[in-house]
Design a protein around this motif. Structure first.
Motif, mmCIF file in Angstrom:
data_model
loop_
_atom_site.group_PDB
_atom_site.id
_atom_site.type_symbol
_atom_site.label_atom_id
_atom_site.label_comp_id
_atom_site.label_asym_id
_atom_site.label_seq_id
_atom_site.Cartn_x
_atom_site.Cartn_y
_atom_site.Cartn_z
ATOM 1 N N LYS A 5 -26.107 -8.832 -60.366
ATOM 2 C CA LYS A 5 -24.660 -8.634 -60.492
ATOM 3 C C LYS A 5 -23.928 -9.830 -59.869
ATOM 4 C CE LYS A 5 -20.593 -7.444 -58.550
ATOM 5 N NZ LYS A 5 -19.967 -7.731 -57.260
ATOM 6 N N GLY A 7 -20.280 -11.201 -58.690
ATOM 7 C CA GLY A 7 -18.924 -10.751 -58.345
ATOM 8 C C GLY A 7 -17.875 -11.760 -58.784
ATOM 9 N N GLY A 8 -16.605 -11.367 -58.639
ATOM 10 C CA GLY A 8 -15.485 -12.220 -59.037
ATOM 11 C C GLY A 8 -15.533 -13.578 -58.366
ATOM 12 N N SER A 9 -15.991 -13.607 -57.104
ATOM 13 C CA SER A 9 -16.043 -14.887 -56.397
ATOM 14 C C SER A 9 -17.062 -15.826 -57.055
ATOM 15 C CB SER A 9 -16.401 -14.662 -54.934
ATOM 16 O OG SER A 9 -17.616 -13.962 -54.825
ATOM 17 N N ASN A 205 -13.586 -3.049 -56.741
ATOM 18 C CA ASN A 205 -14.843 -3.615 -56.231
ATOM 19 C C ASN A 205 -16.076 -2.888 -56.791
ATOM 20 O OD1 ASN A 205 -15.869 -5.666 -54.736
ATOM 21 N ND2 ASN A 205 -15.311 -4.832 -52.745
ATOM 22 N N THR A 227 -23.074 -13.032 -54.475
ATOM 23 C CA THR A 227 -21.698 -13.118 -54.005
ATOM 24 C C THR A 227 -21.426 -14.488 -53.378
ATOM 25 O OG1 THR A 227 -20.077 -11.985 -52.627
ATOM 26 C CG2 THR A 227 -22.336 -11.861 -51.865
ATOM 27 N N ASP A 228 -20.440 -14.562 -52.456
ATOM 28 C CA ASP A 228 -20.073 -15.873 -51.909
ATOM 29 C C ASP A 228 -20.506 -16.065 -50.460
ATOM 30 O OD1 ASP A 228 -18.330 -14.078 -50.798
ATOM 31 O OD2 ASP A 228 -16.514 -15.236 -51.172
ATOM 32 N N GLY A 231 -25.496 -13.339 -47.346
ATOM 33 C CA GLY A 231 -26.054 -11.991 -47.240
ATOM 34 C C GLY A 231 -25.114 -11.139 -46.421
ATOM 35 N N VAL A 232 -25.654 -10.062 -45.826
ATOM 36 C CA VAL A 232 -24.817 -9.208 -44.983
ATOM 37 C C VAL A 232 -24.884 -9.754 -43.547
ATOM 38 C CG1 VAL A 232 -24.392 -6.858 -44.180
ATOM 39 C CG2 VAL A 232 -25.355 -7.232 -46.467
ATOM 40 N N TYR A 233 -23.741 -9.942 -42.952
ATOM 41 C CA TYR A 233 -23.657 -10.430 -41.571
ATOM 42 C C TYR A 233 -23.439 -9.255 -40.620
ATOM 43 C CZ TYR A 233 -23.378 -15.265 -43.108
ATOM 44 O OH TYR A 233 -23.666 -16.489 -43.641
ATOM 45 N N ASP A 236 -17.845 -8.953 -40.379
ATOM 46 C CA ASP A 236 -17.219 -9.693 -41.472
ATOM 47 C C ASP A 236 -17.018 -11.155 -41.043
ATOM 48 O OD1 ASP A 236 -15.574 -10.801 -43.371
ATOM 49 O OD2 ASP A 236 -14.267 -9.057 -43.555
ATOM 50 N N ARG A 238 -15.287 -13.394 -42.150
ATOM 51 C CA ARG A 238 -13.895 -13.880 -42.185
ATOM 52 C C ARG A 238 -13.185 -13.552 -40.875
ATOM 53 N NH1 ARG A 238 -12.394 -10.816 -47.629
ATOM 54 N NH2 ARG A 238 -13.465 -9.308 -46.339
ATOM 55 N N ALA A 262 -17.470 -2.961 -44.790
ATOM 56 C CA ALA A 262 -18.122 -4.237 -45.127
ATOM 57 C C ALA A 262 -18.034 -4.434 -46.644
ATOM 58 C CB ALA A 262 -19.570 -4.239 -44.653
ATOM 59 N N SER A 263 -17.005 -5.154 -47.081
ATOM 60 C CA SER A 263 -16.673 -5.190 -48.510
ATOM 61 C C SER A 263 -17.695 -5.953 -49.348
ATOM 62 C CB SER A 263 -15.284 -5.796 -48.706
ATOM 63 O OG SER A 263 -15.204 -7.011 -47.999
ATOM 64 N N VAL A 264 -18.698 -6.522 -48.693
ATOM 65 C CA VAL A 264 -19.735 -7.232 -49.440
ATOM 66 C C VAL A 264 -20.468 -6.281 -50.405
ATOM 67 C CG1 VAL A 264 -21.467 -6.952 -47.601
ATOM 68 C CG2 VAL A 264 -21.633 -8.911 -49.141
HETATM 69 P P1 ADP Z 1 -17.610 -10.429 -54.828
HETATM 70 O O1 ADP Z 1 -16.484 -11.169 -55.465
HETATM 71 O O2 ADP Z 1 -18.907 -11.156 -54.956
HETATM 72 O O3 ADP Z 1 -17.704 -8.992 -55.227
HETATM 73 P P2 ADP Z 1 -16.477 -9.581 -52.307
HETATM 74 O O4 ADP Z 1 -15.271 -10.340 -51.868
HETATM 75 O O5 ADP Z 1 -16.269 -8.227 -52.869
HETATM 76 O O6 ADP Z 1 -17.299 -10.517 -53.284
HETATM 77 O O7 ADP Z 1 -17.504 -9.441 -51.091
HETATM 78 C C1 ADP Z 1 -17.918 -10.569 -50.382
HETATM 79 C C2 ADP Z 1 -17.092 -10.699 -49.114
HETATM 80 O O8 ADP Z 1 -17.342 -9.582 -48.264
HETATM 81 C C3 ADP Z 1 -17.469 -11.888 -48.264
HETATM 82 O O9 ADP Z 1 -16.804 -13.054 -48.674
HETATM 83 C C4 ADP Z 1 -17.079 -11.437 -46.867
HETATM 84 O O10 ADP Z 1 -15.878 -12.011 -46.455
HETATM 85 C C5 ADP Z 1 -16.857 -9.937 -46.984
HETATM 86 N N1 ADP Z 1 -17.584 -9.190 -45.955
HETATM 87 C C6 ADP Z 1 -17.053 -8.187 -45.209
HETATM 88 N N2 ADP Z 1 -17.942 -7.736 -44.332
HETATM 89 C C7 ADP Z 1 -19.067 -8.458 -44.500
HETATM 90 C C8 ADP Z 1 -20.343 -8.463 -43.862
HETATM 91 N N3 ADP Z 1 -20.652 -7.614 -42.876
HETATM 92 N N4 ADP Z 1 -21.271 -9.362 -44.304
HETATM 93 C C9 ADP Z 1 -20.989 -10.212 -45.315
HETATM 94 N N5 ADP Z 1 -19.794 -10.266 -45.939
HETATM 95 C C10 ADP Z 1 -18.844 -9.399 -45.547
#
Ligand code: ADP
Ligand code: ASP
Ligand code: MG
Length: 501
Positions: A5, A7-9, A205, A227-228, A231-233, A236, A238, A262-264
């Motif tokens: 999959k 994502g938009g990014s 999302n 995604t961008d 992995g999962v941190y 967040d 940001r 955690a929007s990832v």
């Molecule tokens: P996509 O466009 O690929 O669906 P999203 O913007 O929905 O991307 O999800 C990726 C974003 O999720 C990352 O850029 C990051 O800022 C955010 N994010 C929030 N929490 C976490 C986390 N725990 N680990 C990684 N990314 C996270």
């Protein structure tokens, strides 16, 4: 078969479409792949704005132009950099969907109202265009590309904008419609179909969730979310610059983390893949060599907090009064009212005296929640058995997550002392009995402070010292200059020195 999959990014520009096509080509040389795509970044926001502003012609036209410009730019840039790109196909798709979009907007404009099933059709157009563009790019490299139509198998309940898939029916339909898939199949994410054959969307999302459902239906060996980030941190990235990458998460941990912000990963994603034991890999489109984060069945063995997350834009609703005490069925009426309105409760707490039930919901649902609770408890409110229903806005939830928190003493104490250190007042607290997460509701304006101090106390061995100089004369200015000069030495001594004046 693997599901990938993007994502938009990962689809924000022509260059990223090319990068995505390269990854797909690479992966498809090893096994068959089913690709799920989101709309190019920002496009869904324009579509949502159009559906919300049907009576404001100026705003509507501005969003329509931004939407068209975003897609046009990608198509123009792809035709410039990829000579074999079938521009005609992509242009035709844009003209087709733009025409439909105008029809829906016109119809809704005449009604001065956009029904939810029309809104679902409007906001899912970005995904359709991503499929048209990506398949045109892939066709320059291979002729093994086919399209999977979500309407032909991804059956959901009748909730137009936040639908849930019926996995059993989805599997059945998929097997009968897609017995033989080509080596590369592309599907628009975010889209489903309800019992009345109306298009539904799976929530903002929600393409991650589409990928999970497709992985189950196609019996995929892995569901990869590209995604961008690498992995999962553990927070967040940001919000917390020092967040570190996690190489492994259990399904439960991933579920808690995504649920609490955690929007990832969309919170509904883990359910289907955990149920069918399909591993999930979070990968970075901009850095495909990085190993990513694996999410799978095994519980994490480490006895520690794994990550911290935050969820913003929340409202706390309080239902309290003497009528709550000992009255059977009051809680169930509160929750039934929310369920009837399709409002999801994020966190619930109840005082042991039964005097008060408090719960957090998204602020976007607050007005509706208040109105329906007032209706439901009209008599109790009239007879002062209940206090006026109170709502507090601009709240956040901060959660600590980790399988290893189970039976660990001192985690809650350390969390609350971190919050005190950050001068954060706790509005409500919840911990699930599996001890896999502890959550606190706090004021949103304090959320970043709470995250920073808690992250530092749980995960970082570095100390931050704030130095204030008041009245910088000759001596003070010289001290600042010295600190500036000392930067390389301080850094070499493993100090993390960030100097700002
Ligand atoms: P996509 O466009 O690929 O669906 P999203 O913007 O929905 O991307 O999800 C990726 C974003 O999720 C990352 O850029 C990051 O800022 C955010 N994010 C929030 N929490 C976490 C986390 N725990 N680990 C990684 N990314 C996270
Ligand atoms: N395009 C949709 C959104 O922006 C779905 C997704 O990206 O997953 O919400
Ligand atoms: Mg996403």
């Amino acid at each position: 078969m693997r599901v990938l999959k993007f994502g938009g990014s990962s689809l924000a520009t022509a260059e990223r479409f090319l990068k995505v096509a390269e990854i797909i080509k690479d992966k498809s040389s090893v096994s068959a792949v089913a690709i799920v795509v989101s709309a190019p970044q920002g496009v869904t926001n324009h579509l949502v704005a159009m559906a919300e502003n049907i009576s404001d012609e100026t705003k509507l036209n501005a969003d329509l132009s931004s939407f068209k410009r975003a897609i046009d730019t990608i198509i123009d840039d792809l035709s410039a950099s990829l000579p074999a790109f079938n521009r005609h196909h992509a242009d035709q798709a844009l003209a087709h969907w733009e025409n439909k979009l105008r029809q829906y907007l016109q119809g809704a404009g005449m009604l001065s109202y956009c029904p939810e099933h029309i809104r679902a059709l409007i906001i899912s157009m970005g995904e359709r265009l991503s499929v048209a563009i990506l398949s045109s790019v892939l066709q320059t490299k291979t002729d093994e590309v086919s399209i999977i139509e979500p309407e032909s198998f991804l059956h959901t309940n009748n909730v137009s904008l936040n639908a849930v898939a019926d996995l059993v029916l989805c599997k059945e339909k998929f097997q009968s419609n897609y017995e033989n898939l080509s080596n590369i199949a592309v599907m628009p994410g975010f889209i489903g179909v309800d019992g009345n054959e109306q298009v539904t969307t799976l929530g903002r999302n929600g393409s991650d969730y589409s990928a999970a459902v497709l992985a189950v239906c196609a019996q995929a060996e892995c569901c990869e979310i590209w995604t961008d980030v690498d992995g999962v941190y553990n927070a967040d990235p940001r919000v917390i610059k020092e967040a570190t990458l996690l190489d492994y998460l259990s399904y439960q941990e991933a579920m808690e983390l995504s649920y609490f912000g955690a929007s990832v990963l969309h919170p509904k994603t883990i359910g289907p893949i955990a149920q069918y034991h399909i591993p999930c890999l979070i990968k970075n489109t901009g850095n495909p060599q990085a190993p990513g984060t694996l999410i799978a069945n095994e519980n994490s063995q480490e006895k520690k907090v794994k990550a911290i997350s935050n969820l913003n834009n929340l409202t706390m609703v309080n239902v309290s009064g003497p009528g709550m005490k000992g009255m059977v069925g009051m809680a169930s009426r509160v929750f039934a009212t929310m369920s009837r309105e399709n409002i999801s409760l994020i966190l619930i707490s109840q005082s042991s005296s039964e005097y008060c039930i408090s719960f957090s919901i998204y602020t976007a649902d607050a007005a509706q929640a208040e109105m329906s609770l007032k209706e439901e408890f009209e008599l109790e409110l009239l007879n002062a058995l209940l206090e006026p229903i109170s709502l507090t806005n601009e709240l956040s939830i901060v959660s600590l997550v980790g399988d290893g928190m189970h039976h660990q003493r001192g985690v809650a104490a350390k969390f609350f002392s971190s919050l005190a250190q950050a001068r954060v007042n706790v509005v409500a607290i919840a911990q699930d009995s599996s001890e896999r997460s502890i959550s606190v509701v706090i004021e949103q304006r304090k959320c970043t402070d709470a995250m920073k101090v808690s992250h530092q106390n749980f995960f970082s061995h570095k100390q931050t010292i704030d130095v204030f100089l008041i009245g910088c004369g000759v001596v003070g200015s010289e001290l600042i200059a010295q600190i500036h000069r000392q930067q390389p030495t301080l850094k070499s001594k493993t100090f993390h020195s960030k100097f700002t004046v």
